[in-house]
Write a protein that holds these residues in place. Sequence first.
Motif, mmCIF file in Angstrom:
data_model
loop_
_atom_site.group_PDB
_atom_site.id
_atom_site.type_symbol
_atom_site.label_atom_id
_atom_site.label_comp_id
_atom_site.label_asym_id
_atom_site.label_seq_id
_atom_site.Cartn_x
_atom_site.Cartn_y
_atom_site.Cartn_z
ATOM 1 N N ALA A 130 0.721 20.468 -18.273
ATOM 2 C CA ALA A 130 1.508 20.817 -17.090
ATOM 3 C C ALA A 130 0.679 20.650 -15.817
ATOM 4 O O ALA A 130 1.186 20.145 -14.794
ATOM 5 N N GLY A 131 -0.578 21.045 -15.859
ATOM 6 C CA GLY A 131 -1.444 20.897 -14.685
ATOM 7 C C GLY A 131 -1.684 19.447 -14.335
ATOM 8 O O GLY A 131 -1.646 19.065 -13.158
ATOM 9 N N LEU A 132 -1.908 18.611 -15.345
ATOM 10 C CA LEU A 132 -2.150 17.190 -15.085
ATOM 11 C C LEU A 132 -0.892 16.480 -14.595
ATOM 12 O O LEU A 132 -0.934 15.697 -13.640
ATOM 13 N N VAL A 133 0.240 16.741 -15.235
ATOM 14 C CA VAL A 133 1.507 16.114 -14.817
ATOM 15 C C VAL A 133 1.906 16.620 -13.432
ATOM 16 O O VAL A 133 2.304 15.825 -12.568
ATOM 17 N N GLY A 134 1.797 17.929 -13.223
ATOM 18 C CA GLY A 134 2.108 18.486 -11.905
ATOM 19 C C GLY A 134 1.187 17.938 -10.834
ATOM 20 O O GLY A 134 1.607 17.688 -9.699
ATOM 21 N N GLY A 135 -0.082 17.716 -11.169
ATOM 22 C CA GLY A 135 -1.037 17.144 -10.225
ATOM 23 C C GLY A 135 -0.715 15.715 -9.870
ATOM 24 O O GLY A 135 -0.959 15.263 -8.748
ATOM 25 N N LYS A 136 -0.152 14.986 -10.798
ATOM 26 C CA LYS A 136 0.216 13.572 -10.569
ATOM 27 C C LYS A 136 1.490 13.457 -9.733
ATOM 28 O O LYS A 136 1.564 12.640 -8.820
ATOM 29 N N ARG A 143 -3.915 20.195 -10.495
ATOM 30 C CA ARG A 143 -4.888 19.781 -11.506
ATOM 31 C C ARG A 143 -5.908 20.878 -11.779
ATOM 32 O O ARG A 143 -6.549 20.889 -12.824
ATOM 33 N N THR A 144 -6.036 21.796 -10.827
ATOM 34 C CA THR A 144 -6.989 22.893 -11.035
ATOM 35 C C THR A 144 -6.578 23.768 -12.226
ATOM 36 O O THR A 144 -7.428 24.433 -12.819
ATOM 37 N N VAL A 145 -5.290 23.751 -12.560
ATOM 38 C CA VAL A 145 -4.843 24.501 -13.741
ATOM 39 C C VAL A 145 -5.560 23.970 -14.980
ATOM 40 O O VAL A 145 -6.073 24.742 -15.787
ATOM 41 N N ALA A 146 -5.604 22.630 -15.110
ATOM 42 C CA ALA A 146 -6.282 22.023 -16.258
ATOM 43 C C ALA A 146 -7.761 22.397 -16.262
ATOM 44 O O ALA A 146 -8.334 22.724 -17.312
#
Length: 194
Positions: A130-136, A143-146
């Motif tokens: 979710a962090g990577l997809v949301g960051g994109k 991306r900080t979630v990841a």
Amino acid sequence: MNTIPQATSPEELKDWIDTGTDVVVLDVRSAAEFESLHIKGSYNVPLPLLAEHTEELASKLDTKVVLVCQSGVRATEAKTHLAAVGFGNAHVLSGGVPAYKQAGGGTVEGSKRWDLERQVRMAAGSLVVAGLVGGKFLSPQLRTVAGAIGAGLTFSAATNTCAMGKALAKMPWNKTGNEPTRASVLAQLPAKKS
């Protein structure tokens, strides 16, 4: 104080039980995990309950104790708590309840649930994705979630603890109608030998 776990193999525990050796098996997983699958004759004493009432529980034990969980992490933590109050005859079951079942030991199966460690892997993986997809697609800051999850998993491995697991254990789907209490655990443990 020796914090290195005294390990017991599933085959050794099976032999102790089969030959009537004086042993108490304490399952330190959540009540929901215990309900799903546990060693026949074991007592459910979830790790938070054991940690809160270690001295009182240790005073009821006068024989060899085997601590079990899913993989050995929580059982090792329970052994550390018991050792801190002077109880040194605790063993950690290598490979946990699944290894005991695989070795042909007697188990009791109930309603099927995901074990806590599988839930942690699902939650951590989902948050990273979710962090990577949301960051994109939404905001690069997501991306900080990841990164935070990666840092948490690294800390978890380094300290052999799991904050996410402790949080997930409190979720409603990980509760049963028979949550152990201090009183119920103390009442179910075998009486001390004279």
